[in-house]
Scaffold this active site. Sequence first.
Site, short mmCIF file in Angstrom:
data_model
loop_
_atom_site.label_atom_id
_atom_site.label_comp_id
_atom_site.label_asym_id
_atom_site.label_seq_id
_atom_site.Cartn_x
_atom_site.Cartn_y
_atom_site.Cartn_z
N SER A 125 63.62 33.35 28.18
CA SER A 125 63.21 32.78 26.97
C SER A 125 62.03 31.20 27.81
O SER A 125 62.17 30.90 28.80
CB SER A 125 64.62 31.50 26.34
OG SER A 125 63.78 30.84 25.66
N LYS A 167 70.76 36.16 25.94
CA LYS A 167 69.74 35.72 25.27
C LYS A 167 70.06 35.96 23.70
O LYS A 167 69.24 35.08 23.12
CB LYS A 167 68.89 37.12 25.84
CG LYS A 167 67.37 36.25 25.12
CD LYS A 167 66.68 35.20 25.09
CE LYS A 167 65.44 35.28 25.37
NZ LYS A 167 64.68 36.31 23.76
N HIS A 185 71.48 32.57 22.38
CA HIS A 185 69.99 31.89 22.77
C HIS A 185 68.83 31.84 21.38
O HIS A 185 69.08 31.24 20.46
CB HIS A 185 69.70 32.30 23.53
CG HIS A 185 68.50 31.25 23.41
ND1 HIS A 185 66.87 31.78 23.23
CD2 HIS A 185 67.99 30.40 24.39
CE1 HIS A 185 65.79 31.21 23.19
NE2 HIS A 185 66.24 29.64 24.14
N ASN A 186 68.77 33.62 20.84
CA ASN A 186 68.10 33.48 20.14
C ASN A 186 68.99 33.03 18.06
O ASN A 186 67.99 32.86 17.49
CB ASN A 186 66.95 34.79 19.61
CG ASN A 186 66.04 34.51 20.41
OD1 ASN A 186 66.28 34.19 21.65
ND2 ASN A 186 65.22 35.58 20.69
N GLU A 209 68.60 29.37 18.11
CA GLU A 209 67.37 29.26 17.94
C GLU A 209 67.22 29.70 16.53
O GLU A 209 66.24 28.56 15.56
CB GLU A 209 66.70 30.28 18.61
CG GLU A 209 64.69 29.79 18.73
CD GLU A 209 64.29 31.17 18.93
OE1 GLU A 209 64.29 31.02 20.16
OE2 GLU A 209 63.28 31.94 18.77
#
Lengths: 303, 303, 303, 303
Positions: free
Chosen positions: A121, A173, A176-177, A180
Amino acid sequence: MKIGMIGLGKMGANMSRRLMNDGHEVVGFDLDEKAVQELESDGADGATALDVLVGQLDPPRVCWMMVPAGEAVDATINEVLPHLNAGDILVDGGNSNYKDTLRRADRAKEAGMHYVDVGTSGGVWGLKEGYSMMVGGPDEAINHLRPAFETLAPGPDKGWGHMGAVGSGHFVKMVHNGIEYGVMQAYAEGFDILQAKEEFDLDLKDVAETWRFGSVIRSWLLDLTARALDDDPDLPDIAPWVDDSGEGRWTVKEAIDLDVPAPVITDALISRLDSRAENSYTHKLLAAMRNQFGGHDVKASDE
Amino acid sequence: MKIGMIGLGKMGANMSRRLMNDGHEVVGFDLDEKAVQELESDGADGATALDVLVGQLDPPRVCWMMVPAGEAVDATINEVLPHLNAGDILVDGGNSNYKDTLRRADRAKEAGMHYVDVGTSGGVWGLKEGYSMMVGGPDEAINHLRPAFETLAPGPDKGWGHMGAVGSGHFVKMVHNGIEYGVMQAYAEGFDILQAKEEFDLDLKDVAETWRFGSVIRSWLLDLTARALDDDPDLPDIAPWVDDSGEGRWTVKEAIDLDVPAPVITDALISRLDSRAENSYTHKLLAAMRNQFGGHDVKASDE
Amino acid sequence: MKIGMIGLGKMGANMSRRLMNDGHEVVGFDLDEKAVQELESDGADGATALDVLVGQLDPPRVCWMMVPAGEAVDATINEVLPHLNAGDILVDGGNSNYKDTLRRADRAKEAGMHYVDVGTSGGVWGLKEGYSMMVGGPDEAINHLRPAFETLAPGPDKGWGHMGAVGSGHFVKMVHNGIEYGVMQAYAEGFDILQAKEEFDLDLKDVAETWRFGSVIRSWLLDLTARALDDDPDLPDIAPWVDDSGEGRWTVKEAIDLDVPAPVITDALISRLDSRAENSYTHKLLAAMRNQFGGHDVKASDE
Amino acid sequence: MKIGMIGLGKMGANMSRRLMNDGHEVVGFDLDEKAVQELESDGADGATALDVLVGQLDPPRVCWMMVPAGEAVDATINEVLPHLNAGDILVDGGNSNYKDTLRRADRAKEAGMHYVDVGTSGGVWGLKEGYSMMVGGPDEAINHLRPAFETLAPGPDKGWGHMGAVGSGHFVKMVHNGIEYGVMQAYAEGFDILQAKEEFDLDLKDVAETWRFGSVIRSWLLDLTARALDDDPDLPDIAPWVDDSGEGRWTVKEAIDLDVPAPVITDALISRLDSRAENSYTHKLLAAMRNQFGGHDVKASDE
């Protein structure tokens, strides 16, 4: 250390530069020769083909893929794997689905190589500020890669972590997105409410700046929002059309598979789908139903 | 400058201390005498009643209310207003609904006083890190208050801003909190998905730390999340029960009134309602319906 | 016509009875011998094994599976297929995922048999009121099955339809169930709001009855809701725990894959996940975050 | 019985006709003289003014308002009330907010009159099929009105009910409409998914017809949906723009005030807001943020 970087797009090229700036050596390859030449001018060795790239590395060789998630990763592995030896390390630093990673890692393992997934990221700012990296894979390989992680991260001991077994890096990840999406949507909705309140005639740029320091919602995404509002907070040149790159929908499906209620991440994804839905059939049919029972007027289509 | 601080709870007391630390004078009042004594021991003048507090100030007097939103604000105004003179400044630094603020400002204006609303964010960390303040009201009053804002904020020229006319400060703070609900919920859902993925056995504290540096979702709320996960990421001592303090629901209703679709902020509020719903009738009735059409077993109530 | 019914649970047994009541012949099989015996006592021929069942049918043989979606369907096909001949018809009347159906149909087709998918709605009421059937598959096979559809449906020419190629029946049934989730949730939320409004002390049973006739929201699910509220509208014996059987989550994922925003069907699924989430980590973490920034009290866990 | 009908729009005129068809007498008034004349030609007495209308009634006079919710109701009451006597009955059959009804009922009660609220569902089909009516108010008045309810409803003892004290009728009607939003949206999303699945090339009209009989989701709204799909399931002449008439947003706000999580009704409302949002700022800002951190291309605005 010496790294073979495969894929020199925005991410791969900048990561290469950050590595070289800190004394590492990079051999770069991209299907686009111009991208290779540009990196060469910054001090990298360029390779004209994947087998050439492998040949320029020393065992245990490190091939770090920064290619678009999906078929490009499999195609790269197909081409690289025959040239690698036992103990070599194949890194996928892209946004691959962790299920694909598990499958690919099995294949690499059978051939005797290490497979490491690095959820990365930081976007275009990573060159300067460092990348956050969520790493999955075997200890041995990750220890070997440690100098690279310490360089790529914002600091040697911060912004990167060994999450667990292979696949865990891409899994983290992915989430994480998903987060986001939710965080971005929360800000966007808030600013939408602010701009809609005409009687206060708020300066959205001022609001963003005020929130950047000391407020509970201060964040890097808010810093970027303030930048985005800098020229003209009305964003006259930007269409209300929001793409998505896969991790959001994977997160939503994973939440369902895990029986975890995730309404906000889900609705953030749905809002993006909405932004791209033209001539929504849902809305047409709702209007048609209202007309059926209530005799309510429908708006005639312009088409 | 000299400020009369009314309400010495967590926010009012810490703001007084930050003001005094930077050389301002504070006269403090609270219904709880002990709170007054504590602030006196930190250097403030304590007042035993609101008229006494007013008497200790110099014109234009600044009375800064940090009392719970709602009736306490009106009660305070009722008591203070008769003792103020034209040109004095009444500040509401609490989480009042901006509609109440508009009403109260009209009343203060009729009496010749200035009314200033200050949406204040920063929580218990504000004493050390400064407060983000969204300010609404007339230029004249805000210029007079400028030294206080410059002290209370994280820096003289950052973290506070004059949003616009009176009411705009509380309006912007309301939306700030709506965003806060959405952002918090996005993180919470993400960590919920991570902990549910048992096969990766992730260390949530490590994940949070990894994300804190370089990632797109780095933020102050993430810093706090990392702190919260520090002892035991399973949070064994915390019940799954989330309160709300009003601004979230006001934001949702305002979005509806403005015709702004705000699904994420809305679902973040609904999730909090969910956390407090016991023996949900919605879910009981759904189970009963399924039993009706499909003969599906229902789970017997434990009650 | 003569039909081999495989799986004599609530659905399969009742469908057999409706077929026999209208003059069709049924050979029934179930792993549970008692279920077979019960159907025999209603006039069916019972089979002790799948090959025996096949042996009792005449070409083109019709084997109609009413077994739980998933592995049971594949297991049944594995066992039945070797005994079938070209031109025989294999019907899956269960709630299979349409993607599985496409795969299975390919396999049957390679072996020369017809594969027909029948999404079947109606629940325990189907015996008396008829079933709604969404049928996918080749014309030839469906024409052969027509007498059975005409009997099973509420009327010869209503409540069943040939949706399209194989797979389309289960696809349409999947979406049917997705809609069902949304519709049920809408009613349940409405009644929840009604019961929460204590000052009106509403009789929910009366409300449901009033809505059943003439209102825009009259429906069969509302009829069932009125029945469910008949004994005690407080539903004291039912836990707030709602199961789901797969089609809802498939619909949500399909909507995402098709880029169709489907917030209501999605949130109806999420609400069911919520009903089963114990000690929600999302809510624990939200409470922990609030405590971090605001010093807000958390509720101690009872555990 | 004899009823003064005030407001002869789609609802008021059709209700008058249904009353007259069953032997009741109607005195009709509307600001639009043509509407009065049309009803006169169907057998009603027309009134040229509200005081005239009152004069044509016998005590206890029944004035039944079918005027748009909001100021029109207050204006009508202002004009009618002075001409009424103690014991007369004022009926509000429109979609008023129940809070307004409580206020108006207090006023009528002070003047000695009865106030009755009748939430009325059924739309343009009510003339033929009868109306569902949710009635709030005092027993005495409702008993007097019983003959009218028995005529207006689909049957003398079905489709109407005395919900409770004044206000309860409009409250229940509000929730009815909230449910309606959710149910409609569930169907619309389902059909949207069906039409998006190009490989099955489904005939949506056939699907709707198949579901109308025997399926769990059969309903009157589905009957209407089938009608709406009759001409051209692509709905080429209808814009994707869905209005709302207030009850949906009142329901959402009420759910929040009652702490009832109602995600589906809420998202159904938000979807309607979405259908009318042009050039969404939320989506523009999301695109701008993505560009900031990822260098993702934004779509240029056409404007």
